[in-house]
Design a protein around this motif. Structure first.
Motif, short mmCIF file in Angstrom:
data_model
loop_
_atom_site.label_atom_id
_atom_site.label_comp_id
_atom_site.label_asym_id
_atom_site.label_seq_id
_atom_site.Cartn_x
_atom_site.Cartn_y
_atom_site.Cartn_z
N ARG A 33 13.82 -29.94 54.14
CA ARG A 33 14.22 -29.88 52.73
C ARG A 33 12.97 -29.99 51.87
N ILE A 34 12.86 -29.15 50.83
CA ILE A 34 11.66 -29.10 49.99
C ILE A 34 12.04 -29.28 48.53
N TRP A 35 11.23 -30.03 47.80
CA TRP A 35 11.43 -30.16 46.36
C TRP A 35 10.08 -30.40 45.68
N LEU A 36 10.00 -30.11 44.39
CA LEU A 36 8.77 -30.30 43.64
C LEU A 36 8.40 -31.78 43.60
N ALA A 37 7.12 -32.07 43.85
CA ALA A 37 6.66 -33.47 43.87
C ALA A 37 6.27 -33.96 42.49
N THR A 38 5.91 -33.05 41.60
CA THR A 38 5.52 -33.43 40.24
C THR A 38 6.15 -32.47 39.25
N ALA A 39 6.20 -32.89 38.00
CA ALA A 39 6.75 -32.03 36.96
C ALA A 39 5.75 -30.93 36.62
N LYS A 40 6.26 -29.82 36.14
CA LYS A 40 5.38 -28.75 35.69
C LYS A 40 4.51 -29.27 34.55
N GLY A 41 3.21 -28.93 34.61
CA GLY A 41 2.28 -29.42 33.61
C GLY A 41 1.50 -30.63 34.07
N ASP A 42 1.90 -31.22 35.22
CA ASP A 42 1.17 -32.38 35.73
C ASP A 42 -0.01 -31.98 36.59
N ASN A 43 -0.01 -30.75 37.11
CA ASN A 43 -1.10 -30.26 37.94
C ASN A 43 -1.48 -28.86 37.48
N TYR A 44 -2.79 -28.59 37.47
CA TYR A 44 -3.27 -27.31 36.94
C TYR A 44 -3.92 -26.43 38.00
N LEU A 45 -4.33 -27.01 39.13
CA LEU A 45 -5.03 -26.23 40.14
C LEU A 45 -4.25 -26.13 41.44
N SER A 46 -2.98 -26.51 41.42
CA SER A 46 -2.17 -26.42 42.63
C SER A 46 -0.71 -26.64 42.29
N ASP A 47 0.15 -26.33 43.25
CA ASP A 47 1.56 -26.71 43.20
C ASP A 47 1.78 -27.79 44.25
N LEU A 48 2.54 -28.81 43.89
CA LEU A 48 2.79 -29.93 44.81
C LEU A 48 4.26 -30.02 45.16
N TYR A 49 4.53 -30.12 46.46
CA TYR A 49 5.89 -30.27 46.95
C TYR A 49 5.98 -31.47 47.88
N ARG A 50 7.16 -32.02 47.95
CA ARG A 50 7.50 -32.94 49.03
C ARG A 50 8.43 -32.21 49.98
N ALA A 51 8.28 -32.53 51.25
CA ALA A 51 9.17 -31.94 52.25
C ALA A 51 9.64 -33.04 53.20
N GLU A 52 10.93 -33.09 53.42
CA GLU A 52 11.50 -33.97 54.43
C GLU A 52 11.81 -33.12 55.65
N ILE A 53 11.14 -33.45 56.74
CA ILE A 53 11.27 -32.66 57.97
C ILE A 53 12.09 -33.46 58.98
N GLU A 54 13.15 -32.86 59.44
CA GLU A 54 13.99 -33.49 60.47
C GLU A 54 13.69 -32.81 61.80
#
Length: 410
Positions: A33-54
Motif C-alpha cells: 500500500r502506498i500513500w504520500l508521505a508529505t503534503a504538496k509544497g513540502d518538498n521541492y526536489l523529490s516526491d516522498l511516499y510511504r509504503a507498507e509492504i506485506e
C-alpha cells in the motif's frame, strides 16, 4: 498518483520484492500500500511516499513500512533536478558517507545516529532511495511555518556539530572521501542554470516587496543592484577555501529536513537528518548561515549568538573525544559565519519564503518547482503571493538590517 500527477508505474511486485530482499532474502510479497508521505509544497526536489509492504517470511506474514524518495519525472522539475545532479550525491551520502561518520562517532564512544538508514537505491528510472521510516521510532517534523524555538534549535545545533566534527576527522584520515562533494546548490554562473534563474526571480520579488513596505524602501534598490553580481558572489562564497574550517555540510538544513523525537513532556530530545541532496565540503558557515536564516522563529533570532556559542562548545567537545587536536576557537567559528554571510542572504531570499509560506491560507495553492520557474503572469502572481506573505515580511524585515550592517547589500 504522485504529487506531480505522474502514474506510479514503478509500484510493482518486482519493485517491492527487491526492497524486501534487502531485509529478508527469501521473502515473498503478499501485498503493498502506498500513500504520500508529505503534503504538496513540502518538498521541492523529490516526491516522498510511504509504503507498507506485506510479505511472507519463514511461514509468517510480516509487514514493513518504508519511505520512498523518488525523482519527479516528465516535467520541468525533472530537468531541474537532473541538472543539479542531486540524487547520485544523496545515494553516495546514504550508502557510503553517513555510515562512515556514524562509525567515527561510535568508535569515539559517542552513541549518536545522524540520519535514517538507506535500505536500497535505484539509479536508473525510477531514480529513488528507499529508507527506514523514522516515524516508527517516534521522529516527526516540527512546524516549518512556525519555525524552531530555542529548545529545538539547541538540539539541532548539537547534532549538526556532531556531524561536522565527524566529517573533519573523516577527511583528515581519508581526503578522498569528500571528493564528490565540491558543489552546493549554486554551482554554475550560466544563465541557463535553473537554480540561478530561480535566485534572480526571487531577488526581484523581494526587491519589489521591500519597495512597498514602510521603512524598508532603502533596501529595494540595493537588492535590485545585486542582480548582476549575486550569482558570481554566491558561487565564490560557497566554494571550499584552504584555511577555512571546512566540514561536510548537510547543505539544505531547514525544518523539513530534520525530524525530532520528543520526551513525555513534548520537549525535543533528539533530531535526525534527512535529504542530503545538496551536501558540500566547505566552510561550516554554509550550514550555520543556512539554518539560522531559514528555520528559527522570530523570537529565536535574537539568540543566534548563544546558538553559535553552543555549536562551538559541542564541536570542540566532540573533536576532543575523537582525539582531534587542532580545534577551532569561538572567534574562528564566528569569523567563518561572517565570512560566508552572503550564503545566509541567499537562503533568506530563496529558501526562507518557501519555508514559512502557509499554502493552506493561499488561493494560489501549494508552491512547487513548476510554479517557481514559471515565467507566465500566473507564475509571477504565485511568486508574488509568497514574497508578500506576512510571515516572511516579519522575518525578512528583521534580517535585512543585519546583512546591510555587514556591507553585503552594498
Amino acid at each position: 498518483m504522485n504529487s506531480n500527477g505522474s502514474s506510479l508505474y514503478w509500484a510493482t511486485n518486482d519493485f517491492f520484492t527487491q526492497i524486501v530482499s534487502e531485509l529478508k532474502s527469501d521473502a515473498i510479497i503478499q501485498n503493498f500500500r502506498i500513500w504520500l508521505a508529505t503534503a504538496k509544497g513540502d518538498n521541492y526536489l523529490s516526491d516522498l511516499y510511504r509504503a507498507e509492504i506485506e510479505y511472507k517470511y519463514a511461514g509468517k506474514v510480516q509487514k514493513e513500512t518504508v519511505v520512498i524518495k523518488i525523482m519527479p519525472e516528465g516535467n520541468k522539475s525533472e530537468e531541474f533536478i537532473r541538472q543539479m545532479g542531486v540524487f547520485p550525491k544523496e545515494i553516495s551520502m546514504y550508502t557510503i558517507v553517513l555510515p562512515k561518520l556514524t562509525k567515527i562517532l561510535n568508535d569515539g564512544g559517542i552513541d549518536k545516529e545522524l540520519s535514517s538508514k538507506c535500505i536500497k537505491s535505484f539509479k536508473a528510472k525510477p531514480t529513488c532511495i528507499i529508507m527506514t521510516d523514522l516515524a516508527i521510532s517516534g521522529y516527526k517534523m516540527a512546524n516549518r511555518t512556525a519555525g524552531l524555538d530555542i529548545n529545538h534549535s539547541i538540539v539541532l545545533i548539537d547534532k549538526i556539530a556532531h556531524m561536522h566534527a565527524a566529517s573533519i576527522v573523516m577527511e583528515n584520515k581519508d581526503p578522498k572521501s569528500i571528493e564528490d562533494f565540491s558543489l552546493g546548490f549554486i554551482r554554475s554562473e550560466s544563465e541557463d542554470n535553473m537554480m540561478n534563474q530561480l535566485l534572480i526571480k526571487a531577488l526581484v520579488e523581494l526587491s519589489e516587496a521591500t519597495a512597498i513596505w514602510d521603512g524598508y524602501h532603502q533596501y529595494s534598490q540595493k537588492l535590485l543592484q545585486m542582480k548582476d553580481t549575486i550569482i558570481e558572489k554566491a558561487m565564490a562564497v560557497t566554494k571550499m577555501r584552504q584555511g577555512s574550517i571546512n566540514v561536510l555540510n548537510h547543505g539544505d538544513l531547514w525544518t523539513n529536513n530534520m525530524l525530532f523525537k520528543y520526551d513525555t513532556n513534548g520537549e525535543p530530545i533528539d533530531v535526525l537528518f534527512v535529504d542530503f541532496q545538496l551536501s558540500i565540503w566547505s566552510s561550516l558557515g554554509i550550514d550555520l548561515n543556512y539554518f539560522l536564516h531559514t528555520s528559527i522563529q522570530y523570537g529565536t533570532i535574537d539568540k543566534k549568538d548563544y546558538l553559535i556559542e553552543r555549536y562551538h562548545k559541542t564541536l570542540v567537545s566532540v573533536l576532543e573525544k575523537l582525539n582531534f587536536k587542532d580545534v577551532p576557537t569561538l572567534r574562528d567559528v564566528r569569523n567563518e559565519i561572517v565570512d560566508r554571510a552572503l550564503y545566509g542572504l541567499v537562503a533568506t531570499i530563496l529558501v526562507l519564503p518557501l519555508v514559512v509560506f502557509d499554502s493552506s491560507n493561499s488561493k494560489e495553492g501549494p508552491m512547487d518547482m513548476e510554479k517557481l520557474l514559471d515565467d507566465s503572469p500566473k507564475g509571477k502572481q504565485a511568486r508574488r503571493h509568497v514574497y508578500r506573505d506576512e510571515n516572511y515580511r516579519k522575518l525578512v524585515c528583521k534580517l535585512l538590517p543585519y546583512f546591510n550592517d555587514l556591507g553585503i547589500l552594498s
